[in-house]
Design an enzyme around this catalytic site. Structure first.
Site, PDB file in Angstrom:
ATOM      1  N   GLU A  25      33.658  69.768 140.960  1.00 41.39           N
ATOM      2  CA  GLU A  25      33.922  68.407 140.461  1.00 41.39           C
ATOM      3  C   GLU A  25      32.624  67.779 140.027  1.00 41.39           C
ATOM      4  OE1 GLU A  25      35.795  65.463 143.013  1.00 41.39           O
ATOM      5  OE2 GLU A  25      37.218  66.953 143.715  1.00 41.39           O
TER       6      GLU A  25
ATOM      7  N   ARG B  18      41.924  73.019 137.953  1.00 38.77           N
ATOM      8  CA  ARG B  18      41.919  72.936 139.417  1.00 38.77           C
ATOM      9  C   ARG B  18      42.836  71.789 139.826  1.00 38.77           C
ATOM     10  NH1 ARG B  18      37.540  70.067 143.203  1.00 38.77           N
ATOM     11  NH2 ARG B  18      38.805  70.318 145.066  1.00 38.77           N
TER      12      ARG B  18
ATOM     13  N   ASN C 275      30.938  69.373 144.733  1.00 34.25           N
ATOM     14  CA  ASN C 275      31.375  68.142 144.054  1.00 34.25           C
ATOM     15  C   ASN C 275      30.177  67.208 144.041  1.00 34.25           C
ATOM     16  OD1 ASN C 275      33.836  69.395 144.366  1.00 34.25           O
ATOM     17  ND2 ASN C 275      34.779  67.745 145.554  1.00 34.25           N
TER      18      ASN C 275
ATOM     19  N   TYR D 284      28.379  63.698 142.247  1.00 41.22           N
ATOM     20  CA  TYR D 284      28.612  62.523 141.411  1.00 41.22           C
ATOM     21  C   TYR D 284      27.390  61.638 141.191  1.00 41.22           C
ATOM     22  CZ  TYR D 284      33.610  63.357 141.493  1.00 41.22           C
ATOM     23  OH  TYR D 284      34.843  63.915 141.300  1.00 41.22           O
TER      24      TYR D 284
ATOM     25  N   GLU E 114      36.243  68.480 150.171  1.00 39.24           N
ATOM     26  CA  GLU E 114      35.384  67.464 150.776  1.00 39.24           C
ATOM     27  C   GLU E 114      35.766  67.081 152.200  1.00 39.24           C
ATOM     28  OE1 GLU E 114      34.783  64.018 148.371  1.00 39.24           O
ATOM     29  OE2 GLU E 114      33.943  65.134 146.708  1.00 39.24           O
TER      30      GLU E 114
ATOM     31  N   HIS F  54      43.736  68.455 149.561  1.00 38.66           N
ATOM     32  CA  HIS F  54      42.830  67.480 148.947  1.00 38.66           C
ATOM     33  C   HIS F  54      43.099  66.095 149.546  1.00 38.66           C
ATOM     34  CE1 HIS F  54      40.328  66.554 145.181  1.00 38.66           C
ATOM     35  NE2 HIS F  54      40.490  65.387 145.781  1.00 38.66           N
TER      36      HIS F  54
END
Ligand code: NOJ
Length: 496
Positions: free
Chosen positions: A402, A104, A334, A336, A194, A149
């Site tokens: 992600e 990606r 995504n 984290y 995002e 992005h």
């Protein structure tokens, strides 16, 4: 809102970690993923490409802000970064080594359209991405393009950037061009990455420079435009390209894992508000066709009490709602970190702010010397978060677009290996025990890169890059070797 500058990007640096390489913890052989499951890695253009002014590329906001303001803590920029623009063939070799199913990456708008607009197409930029796509396909790796992005042409920023409703048209023309140029070879597209981070954190940062941008107003205009962009691109693809190109389209939304700070009812309710403000703001319109009721009710009421003539939250027309509803083949997530949420006093402030609209603060679960414990918390949170998404939206397909781990620079990244072991085990459980339809997993990121406002202070790659060497040599870390094994056997068996 509650995102403090220090939370802007990535995870806290670890200075001290175990040096023992005990990757092979005892566990069973059962962790095998479906044949169709895809493992990959992700990058974004500004963070790795460099070549900021080569071959006719135009100026982007990140080119501009990193070179003209103190936006980045360590004063660095992405002018050269990993030099992936020139070294893309080497990067494809690394991807081949890893054996990943997909890569990606994002297209840099100003490489294709130096002024952001369709009247001036930069042929050398087009060739670059065309070569990258061909190289990936020849290597048996599926290219997944993120159309945008976090970056935007400086020329469009001058026109108001994400706040100007015209951005929808400029973006749609750019996306249309990409489908036209690459859609015969690219079958998976991510419209934007995002939008929440762009509307919150980036705008928040820019507010230091343009301190006239009002909180509680700007975020919603930005979000509104992003949602209209997504829907416009979906529409273009369905009407002009779907039939001939047979590709799939989604969006990448950030969704961290949320836990209440305490067991109090107030903090639990604040978690619901956090989820609305961080995720449902974008996901609800795309899945259900409109903003969550709680968001509408709160911002309408607050705006009224603050004396505004209309709600600070722009509304969609019935036609726009109809177009937004179901505008996805998959939702990319995504993820984290885990955040602890604490309720704030739920009273209307005289001056509007995004934070006041949702009345909470959040604090990140900190990594300390006991990194294994923190990672376990991340992983449990990841499982809970996936269950929440599954139950809330009943999505046909979730794609992990992600997930990554930040530490200090070292090729013996035992903590990242432990992170991958723990997280992938949870992923397997979510698929097999919770029966959630997750079709792919994407590590952030291939290379140590330019991590936005933290510059090069954070290392998130499977490969180390020597930024002091003009050749930018890449070296595989322990985590690259670990991931390579996982991908090769599509299983964690013998690896956890
Ligand atoms: C999410 C963003 O998409 C990516 O660009 C960034 O580097 C990672 N988070 C790590 O913070």
């Amino acid at each position: 809102m509650a995102w403090k500058p220090s939370l802007f990007v990535g995870l806290i640096l670890i200075t001290k970690i175990d040096t023992g390489k005990t990757y092979f913890l005892k566990d069973s052989n059962k962790y095998t993923f479906p044949d169709s499951f895809k493992f990959g890695v992700a990058t974004s253009a500004y963070q790795i490409e460099g070549a900021w002014n080569e071959d006719g590329k135009g100026l982007s906001i990140w080119d501009y802000y990193t070179q003209n303001t103190s936006l980045v803590g360590d004063g660095s920029n992405g002018n050269v970064a990993c030099d992936s623009y020139n070294k893309y063939k080497e990067d494809i070799e690394l991807l081949k080594q890893l054996g990943v199913n997909h890569y990606r990456f994002s297209v840099e708008w100003t490489r294709i359209l130096p002024d952001g607009m369709i009247n001036n197409i930069n042929q050398i930029g087009v060739e670059h991405y065309s070569n990258l796509i061909d190289g990936l396909i020849a290597a048996g790796i599926e290219p997944i393009i993120t159309i945008n992005h976090w970056n935007i042409p400086r020329s469009l920023d001058h026109l108001g950037g994400w706040y100007n409703p015209k951005i929808v048209d400029y973006f749609a023309q750019y996306a249309d061009l990409l489908f036209n140029l690459f859609g015969n070879r690219v079958k998976t597209w991510i419209t934007v990455n995002e939008p929440h981070s762009v509307c919150m954190r980036l705008v928040g940062r820019l507010r230091n420079i343009y301190n006239t941008i009002p909180s509680g107003v700007a975020e919603y205009i930005c979000g509104h435009n992003f949602l209209k962009i997504h829907s416009a691109i979906w529409n273009i693809y369905q009407t002009k390209y779907k039939k001939s190109q047979q590709g799939r389209l989604g969006i990448a939304l950030s969704l961290q894992s949320y836990l209440p700070m305490t067991d109090s009812e107030d903090d639990k309710k604040a978690v619901e508000r956090a989820l609305v403000s961080a995720f449902r703001w974008f996901c609800d319109p795309i899945v259900f066709g409109d903003h969550p009721e709680m968001m509408v009710e709160r911002i309408d009421r607050y705006s009224r009490e603050q004396g505004f003539a209309e709600s600070r939250l722009p509304k969609f027309t019935e036609e726009e709602k109809r177009q937004l509803k179901g505008s996805f083949d998959f939702i990319g997530i995504n993820n984290y970190i885990t955040l602890r949420v604490k309720a704030l006093n739920d009273t209307v402030d005289e001056k509007p702010t995004f934070q006041n609209d949702f009345a909470f603060v959040e604090e990140r679960e900190k990594i300390n010397h006991d990194y294994k414990k923190t990672i376990q918390t991340y992983s449990d949170g990841f499982g809970d978060m996936l269950r929440w998404v599954h139950e809330t939206y009943e999505l046909p397909e979730i794609f992990i677009a992600e997930q990554g781990y930040s530490n200090s620079r070292s090729i013996n990244d035992v903590d990242r290996v432990f992170y991958l072991q723990t997280i992938l085990k949870q992923l397997w459980k979510s698929i097999n025990e919770d029966k959630i339809n997750i079709t792919g997993y994407t590590v952030w990121t291939l290379l140590d890169d330019f991590e936005w406002v933290t510059g090069y202070a954070e290392a998130m790659g499977l490969y180390d890059v020597d930024f002091s060497d003009p050749e930018r040599p890449r070296t595989a870390k322990d985590s690259a070797r670990f991931y390579q094994k996982v991908v090769a056997q599509k299983s964690l068996s013998g690896l956890v």
